[in-house]
Scaffold this motif. Structure first.
Motif, PDB file in Angstrom:
ATOM      1  N   PRO A 279     -24.957   9.703  61.158  1.00  0.00           N
ATOM      2  CA  PRO A 279     -23.618   9.933  60.297  1.00  0.00           C
ATOM      3  C   PRO A 279     -23.186   9.634  58.962  1.00  0.00           C
ATOM      4  N   THR A 280     -24.201   9.015  58.350  1.00  0.00           N
ATOM      5  CA  THR A 280     -24.136   9.195  56.327  1.00  0.00           C
ATOM      6  C   THR A 280     -25.227   9.696  56.108  1.00  0.00           C
ATOM      7  N   GLU A 281     -24.765  10.307  54.644  1.00  0.00           N
ATOM      8  CA  GLU A 281     -25.904  11.120  53.793  1.00  0.00           C
ATOM      9  C   GLU A 281     -26.535  10.007  53.222  1.00  0.00           C
ATOM     10  N   ILE A 300     -47.183  19.440  58.561  1.00  0.00           N
ATOM     11  CA  ILE A 300     -45.762  18.835  58.787  1.00  0.00           C
ATOM     12  C   ILE A 300     -44.662  19.556  57.982  1.00  0.00           C
ATOM     13  N   ASN A 301     -43.587  20.492  58.786  1.00  0.00           N
ATOM     14  CA  ASN A 301     -42.907  21.258  57.243  1.00  0.00           C
ATOM     15  C   ASN A 301     -41.378  20.040  57.677  1.00  0.00           C
ATOM     16  N   ILE A 302     -41.063  19.273  56.706  1.00  0.00           N
ATOM     17  CA  ILE A 302     -39.427  18.205  57.591  1.00  0.00           C
ATOM     18  C   ILE A 302     -38.531  19.296  56.170  1.00  0.00           C
ATOM     19  N   LYS A 303     -37.408  18.787  56.152  1.00  0.00           N
ATOM     20  CA  LYS A 303     -36.655  19.434  55.492  1.00  0.00           C
ATOM     21  C   LYS A 303     -35.354  17.799  55.690  1.00  0.00           C
ATOM     22  N   LEU A 304     -34.394  18.609  54.499  1.00  0.00           N
ATOM     23  CA  LEU A 304     -33.194  17.496  54.529  1.00  0.00           C
ATOM     24  C   LEU A 304     -31.622  18.432  54.416  1.00  0.00           C
ATOM     25  N   LEU A 305     -31.236  18.159  55.588  1.00  0.00           N
ATOM     26  CA  LEU A 305     -29.948  18.728  55.474  1.00  0.00           C
ATOM     27  C   LEU A 305     -28.409  17.993  55.436  1.00  0.00           C
ATOM     28  N   THR A 306     -27.778  18.353  54.294  1.00  0.00           N
ATOM     29  CA  THR A 306     -26.452  17.132  54.023  1.00  0.00           C
ATOM     30  C   THR A 306     -25.785  18.050  53.334  1.00  0.00           C
TER      31      THR A 306
END
Length: 372
Positions: A279-281, A300-306
């Motif tokens: 729910p929060t950045e 493993i390819n992991i990314k962050l989207l905010t």
């Protein structure tokens, strides 16, 4: 006997009287007949209207408000039950022409409801006849599909309170009792050509290299018995033919992140992508850092989207999601944007789900309960 040949009255929530009506009105004799009762159409339950936004279009709308007054009005033939319904922008009337007694007894004054139905205008007042109603607290607590089916019905069924909502509940119970073990009827060639999802969905039957490598070689600590039990439960759910809805409870530091990662590794072993929404950045970033560290020795390819993700980074994320090279996406509400399109999303994990709206929770997922 095949389970789908079971007489319909034996389905929980049906019984002899309802079963008799379903036979006479819809020719539903057995479980299999209900399974093949297909919707006429679907209704959009993603939007909530205010009373001052209504127009006289006979359209179906969803409104949140309260009943402040109930009365019975005499008319040429019989009576009608009328309730005054308000929100913070105005008032309208809810009208029932049948079933007055049990409806009046069930209505609560000054308690928030979600109503749904067709709106018309009469003498300058908007009204909704025989609305679908649900207490707001129950509405928020339930997991529902944004697009809801509308099944065939008859006047006799409606008069006996076998509404569309009741048929939806019967259909859900059917899936519970049969465990979604349905036989595929279409040839494999047609399923492949039209890229259809088979009746037995996409069971994650493989527990492969990604899961086993991490479990055997990279676990940072020995799992507790509770963690092992929950992982086994999730593995069983993911390997079944039914969609999993599972609520995982645990205090801070109880190991929910490890369980989440192992679940997502099962998804990758079966060729599917995963997402984790927070729910929060700040919380999303913590998840990203924690999972990235745990999976640093894995391919493993992991990314962050905010909301703070740069446009150039977003473009890469969107491309990798769509071509399937991005395995795990972690983020905030930004994951719900229409432009965020997965190649084959198979597992969605929502942290602190009570802080998301119903339609947000259901947008990427279509509840069993476990504790650590």
């Amino acid at each position: 006997m095949n389970l789908l040949d079971t007489p319909i009255e034996y389905l929980k929530g049906v019984g002899p009287q309802r079963g008799d009506l379903l036979r006479k009105e819809l020719n539903i004799q057995r479980y299999g007949d209900l399974l093949n009762l297909y919707p006429n159409r679907y209704i959009d339950r993603t939007r909530y209207y205010k009373i001052n936004q209504l127009v006289n279009s006979n359209s179906e709308v969803q409104i949140v408000g309260k009943i402040i007054h109930i009365k019975t009005v005499e008319q040429k033939r019989g009576t009608r039950l009328v309730a005054t319904f308000i929100d913070d922008t105005g008032e309208m009337e809810l009208v029932w022409f049948q079933g007055h007694k049990w409806i009046k007894e069930s209505l609560k004054i000054n308690v928030p409801y979600v109503i749904f139905g067709k709106v018309t205008s009469f003498n300058g007042m908007y009204n909704m006849a025989h609305p679908e109603m649900e207490l707001l607290d129950e509405h928020k607590a339930s997991l529902r599909s944004a697009m809801q089916p509308v099944y065939p019905s008859t006047e006799k069924l409606a008069n006996k309170n076998i509404t569309n909502k009741a048929i939806n509940k019967m259909m859900q119970q059917l899936f519970v009792e049969t465990q979604a073990l349905f036989t595929e009827t279409l040839p494999e060639s047609i399923i492949q050509e039209l890229q259809l999802i088979p009746k037995n969905a996409h069971p994650f039957e493989i527990v492969g290299d990604n899961f086993n490598d991490f479990y055997q070689n990279h676990l940072p600590f020995e799992l507790t018995n509770a963690q092992k039990r929950v992982i086994k439960e999730i593995r069983n759910d993911l390997g079944s033919n039914a969609q999993m809805n599972r609520l995982l409870q645990g205090d801070v530091g109880s190991g929910k992140t490890i369980v989440a990662l192992l679940s997502m590794l099962i998804a990758k072993d079966n060729g599917f992508q995963s997402c984790l929404m927070a729910p929060t950045e700040i919380l999303a970033t913590q998840h990203f850092n924690g999972l990235s560290d745990l999976a640093k020795n894995l391919n493993i390819n992991i990314k962050l989207l905010t909301g703070s993700t740069k446009t150039s980074e977003r473009k890469i994320i969107h491309e990798e999601l769509e071509n399937g090279s991005l395995d795990i996406l972690i983020g905030t509400h930004a994951i719900l944007e229409d432009k965020v399109q997965f190649h084959n999303l198979g597992l969605a994990i929502i942290d602190e789900q009570h802080r998301f709206g119903v339609e947000q929770r259901s947008k990427k997922t279509n509840t069993n309960r476990s504790s650590l």
